[in-house]
Design an enzyme around this catalytic site. Structure first.
Site, PDB file in Angstrom:
ATOM      1  N   ARG A 184       1.124   3.295  -9.291  1.00  0.00           N
ATOM      2  CA  ARG A 184       0.352   2.046  -9.258  1.00  0.00           C
ATOM      3  C   ARG A 184      -1.025   2.270  -8.624  1.00  0.00           C
ATOM      4  O   ARG A 184      -2.014   1.639  -9.030  1.00  0.00           O
ATOM      5  CB  ARG A 184       1.141   0.976  -8.490  1.00  0.00           C
ATOM      6  CG  ARG A 184       0.494  -0.396  -8.527  1.00  0.00           C
ATOM      7  CD  ARG A 184       1.481  -1.472  -8.089  1.00  0.00           C
ATOM      8  NE  ARG A 184       0.890  -2.795  -8.150  1.00  0.00           N
ATOM      9  CZ  ARG A 184       0.655  -3.558  -7.073  1.00  0.00           C
ATOM     10  NH1 ARG A 184       0.963  -3.117  -5.868  1.00  0.00           N
ATOM     11  NH2 ARG A 184       0.122  -4.757  -7.214  1.00  0.00           N
ATOM     12  N   HIS A 237      -4.540   1.095 -10.274  1.00  0.00           N
ATOM     13  CA  HIS A 237      -5.511   0.229  -9.593  1.00  0.00           C
ATOM     14  C   HIS A 237      -6.808   0.964  -9.283  1.00  0.00           C
ATOM     15  O   HIS A 237      -7.846   0.330  -9.112  1.00  0.00           O
ATOM     16  CB  HIS A 237      -4.901  -0.359  -8.321  1.00  0.00           C
ATOM     17  CG  HIS A 237      -3.931  -1.479  -8.578  1.00  0.00           C
ATOM     18  ND1 HIS A 237      -3.599  -2.423  -7.641  1.00  0.00           N
ATOM     19  CD2 HIS A 237      -3.240  -1.814  -9.703  1.00  0.00           C
ATOM     20  CE1 HIS A 237      -2.721  -3.290  -8.162  1.00  0.00           C
ATOM     21  NE2 HIS A 237      -2.489  -2.930  -9.405  1.00  0.00           N
ATOM     22  N   ASN A 290      -4.479  -5.881  -4.076  1.00  0.00           N
ATOM     23  CA  ASN A 290      -4.034  -4.722  -3.290  1.00  0.00           C
ATOM     24  C   ASN A 290      -3.515  -5.082  -1.904  1.00  0.00           C
ATOM     25  O   ASN A 290      -2.637  -4.399  -1.357  1.00  0.00           O
ATOM     26  CB  ASN A 290      -5.186  -3.725  -3.122  1.00  0.00           C
ATOM     27  CG  ASN A 290      -5.590  -3.089  -4.448  1.00  0.00           C
ATOM     28  OD1 ASN A 290      -4.771  -2.978  -5.364  1.00  0.00           O
ATOM     29  ND2 ASN A 290      -6.850  -2.687  -4.559  1.00  0.00           N
ATOM     30  N   HIS A 342       6.786  -0.684 -15.159  1.00  0.00           N
ATOM     31  CA  HIS A 342       7.619  -1.615 -14.390  1.00  0.00           C
ATOM     32  C   HIS A 342       9.108  -1.343 -14.625  1.00  0.00           C
ATOM     33  O   HIS A 342       9.940  -2.195 -14.398  1.00  0.00           O
ATOM     34  CB  HIS A 342       7.257  -3.068 -14.728  1.00  0.00           C
ATOM     35  CG  HIS A 342       5.913  -3.483 -14.208  1.00  0.00           C
ATOM     36  ND1 HIS A 342       5.318  -4.679 -14.505  1.00  0.00           N
ATOM     37  CD2 HIS A 342       5.030  -2.840 -13.385  1.00  0.00           C
ATOM     38  CE1 HIS A 342       4.144  -4.763 -13.903  1.00  0.00           C
ATOM     39  NE2 HIS A 342       3.935  -3.660 -13.219  1.00  0.00           N
TER      40      HIS A 342
END
Ligand code: HEM
Ligand SMILES: *[C@@H]1O[C@H](CO)[C@@H](O)[C@H](O)[C@H]1NC(C)=O
Ligand SMILES: *[C@@H]1O[C@H](CO)[C@@H](O)[C@H](O)[C@H]1NC(C)=O
Ligand SMILES: *[C@@H]1O[C@H](CO)[C@@H](O)[C@H](O)[C@H]1NC(C)=O
Ligand SMILES: *[C@@H]1O[C@H](CO)[C@@H](O)[C@H](O)[C@H]1NC(C)=O
Ligand SMILES: *[C@@H]1O[C@H](CO)[C@@H](O)[C@H](O)[C@H]1NC(C)=O
Ligand SMILES: *[C@@H]1O[C@H](CO)[C@@H](O)[C@H](O)[C@H]1NC(C)=O
Ligand SMILES: *[C@@H]1O[C@H](CO)[C@@H](O)[C@H](O)[C@H]1NC(C)=O
Ligand SMILES: *[C@@H]1O[C@H](CO)[C@@H](O)[C@H](O)[C@H]1NC(C)=O
Length: 331
Positions: free
Chosen positions: A64, A68, A96, A195
């Site tokens: 992740r 990001h 975040n 996910h």
């Protein structure tokens, strides 16, 4: 004389611009460190493997971070910079804060890499390599990571607030955010398959359990058995920081169950379920394809990770190789 002078000038300009174009268009490749840090992939893998022993969630957290990072001014490790006089950290951006994790493991990887090859490997490449190790060590595909990114000297907190998709926004808005970085709906569906592991906090989906879209009712697309389970994990007035598994079936394994979950109305986030439940959306048939074939999912996932990893990297002499991932050099 005058003619030959302008001719030589034209040649010089052409040579120069070809050179500059080459510099700015430098492509990432898998052998970038083959002379300067040939063992970098196994060093990264070793630290991720060790971290997984005590924290089975860490692989999810690490991939992740790469996502990001890449969505905000490209894959340049901007997400790793801490607040300072000149840096307004992306760690404090809405998507975040109290959410991204794994920064300590990134620092451990950087230390291990610096011990073998000092001043050579970028933090942006470390995030890309850690993402691959996280997936492959959790049962997912392995691939040859493209390398050669350099690290930013800036962060973009406002960009992190606006460019990273939110679980509450609709499919069309998320599709636009992917499209803005050159990723299409195949990439969106494949990458959402990440996910398949990791956790999400109740505050990011509990509206679906109690008061979806101000209806005072749950999200009608939520499986009723799953709803009951999730209400136990996330009681109405409980802590928004409590955690649920993104994939209730195989919680820490990287597989294609995420897609059969969506078919069973067991997507945890609104943004997950919409890939399958939005009437007429082009994403539905892609979900069905990935649900029925794990190898189709893995193949597309790898291609999409490479696409995501190619978002506007700094290359050549742009940016720097940070010696501490948390700080711009010399600060
Ligand atoms: C499509 C748009 C996406 C949205 C709206 C979204 C949203 C979220 C949210 C809300 C969480 C829970 C965060 C928390 O509870 O603190 C999460 C977790 C996670 N996301 Fe996404 N995400 C998206 C795409 C992606 C992509 C492209 C990847 C990677 C390729 C990814 C990988 C993960 C992972 C692995 C976790 C679990 C992290 C952990 O356990 O620490 N997500 N995501
Ligand atoms: C990989 O990229 C670097 C930097 O652009 C370049 O110097 C090197 O020749 C490339 N290697 C291959 C095999 O293309
Ligand atoms: C590369 O690193 C791994 C993990 O740290 C180690 O087991 C292996 O011996 C190293 N190989 C070389 C050639 O240094
Ligand atoms: C982060 O979580 C803590 C509680 O754990 C809370 O006090 C703080 O307000 C949260 N920060 C943000 C920006 O949500
Ligand atoms: C980004 O969002 C956070 C939290 O929502 C907010 O505190 C911060 O001021 C925002 N930063 C910018 C630059 O917009
Ligand atoms: C998305 O892009 C890939 C190439 O990266 C391509 O193979 C695929 O067909 C595209 N998907 C759609 C729906 O356009
Ligand atoms: C939320 O409700 C509005 C009407 O109040 C409706 O137009 C919209 O489609 C609903 N959104 C979802 C995701 O159901
Ligand atoms: C949650 O809190 C609200 C008021 O803040 C209250 O009206 C409601 O009854 C509570 N629900 C539960 C299940 O405790
Ligand atoms: C709800 O989930 C179960 C699996 O837990 C599945 O058998 C059932 O078909 C799902 N129901 C719907 C309506 O998707």
């Amino acid at each position: 004389m005058k003619l030959s002078f302008s001719f030589s000038l034209a040649v010089m300009i052409t040579v120069l611009s070809v050179f500059l174009l080459h510099e700015s268009n430098a492509q990432l490749n898998s052998t970038f460190y083959s002379n300067t840090c040939p063992n970098v992939s196994s060093i990264v893998r070793g630290v991720v493997q060790q971290a997984l022993q005590s924290d089975p969630r860490i692989g999810a957290s690490l991939i992740r971070l790469h996502f990001h990072d890449c969505f905000v001014d490209g894959c340049d490790a901007s997400i790793l910079l801490d607040n300072s006089g000149t840096i307004q950290s992306e760690k404090d951006a809405g998507p975040n804060t109290n959410s991204t994790r794994g920064f300590g493991v990134v620092d451990n990887i950087k230390t291990a890499v610096e011990n073998s090859c000092s001043g050579v490997v970028s933090c942006a490449d470390i995030l890309a390599l850690a993402a691959e190790s996280s997936v492959s060590l959790s049962g997912g595909p392995s691939w040859s990571v493209l390398l050669g990114r350099r690290d930013s000297r800036t962060a973009n907190q406002g960009g992190a607030n606006t460019s990273i998709p939110s679980p509450f926004e609709g499919l069309s808005s998320i599709t636009s955010k992917f499209s803005a970085v050159g990723l299409n709906i195949t990439d969106l569906v494949a990458l959402s398959g990440a996910h398949t592991f990791g956790r999400a906090q109740c505050r990011l989906f509990s509206n679906r359990l109690y008061n979806f879209n101000n209806t005072n009712n749950p999200d009608p697309t939520l499986n009723s058995t799953y709803l009951t389970t999730l209400r136990q994990t996330c009681p109405q007035n409980g802590s928004g920081f409590a955690l649920a598994n993104l994939d209730p079936t195989t919680v820490d394994t990287f597989d294609n169950n995420y897609f059969s979950n969506l078919q069973n109305n067991q997507g945890l986030l609104q943004s997950d379920q919409e890939l399958f439940s939005t009437n007429g959306a082009a994403t539905v048939s892609i979900v069905n394809t990935f649900s029925s074939s794990q190898s189709a999912f893995f193949q597309n996932f790898v291609a999409s990770m490479i696409n995501m990893g190619n978002i506007s990297p700094l290359t050549g002499s742009n940016g720097e190789i940070r010696s501490d991932c948390k700080k711009v050099n010399g600060s």
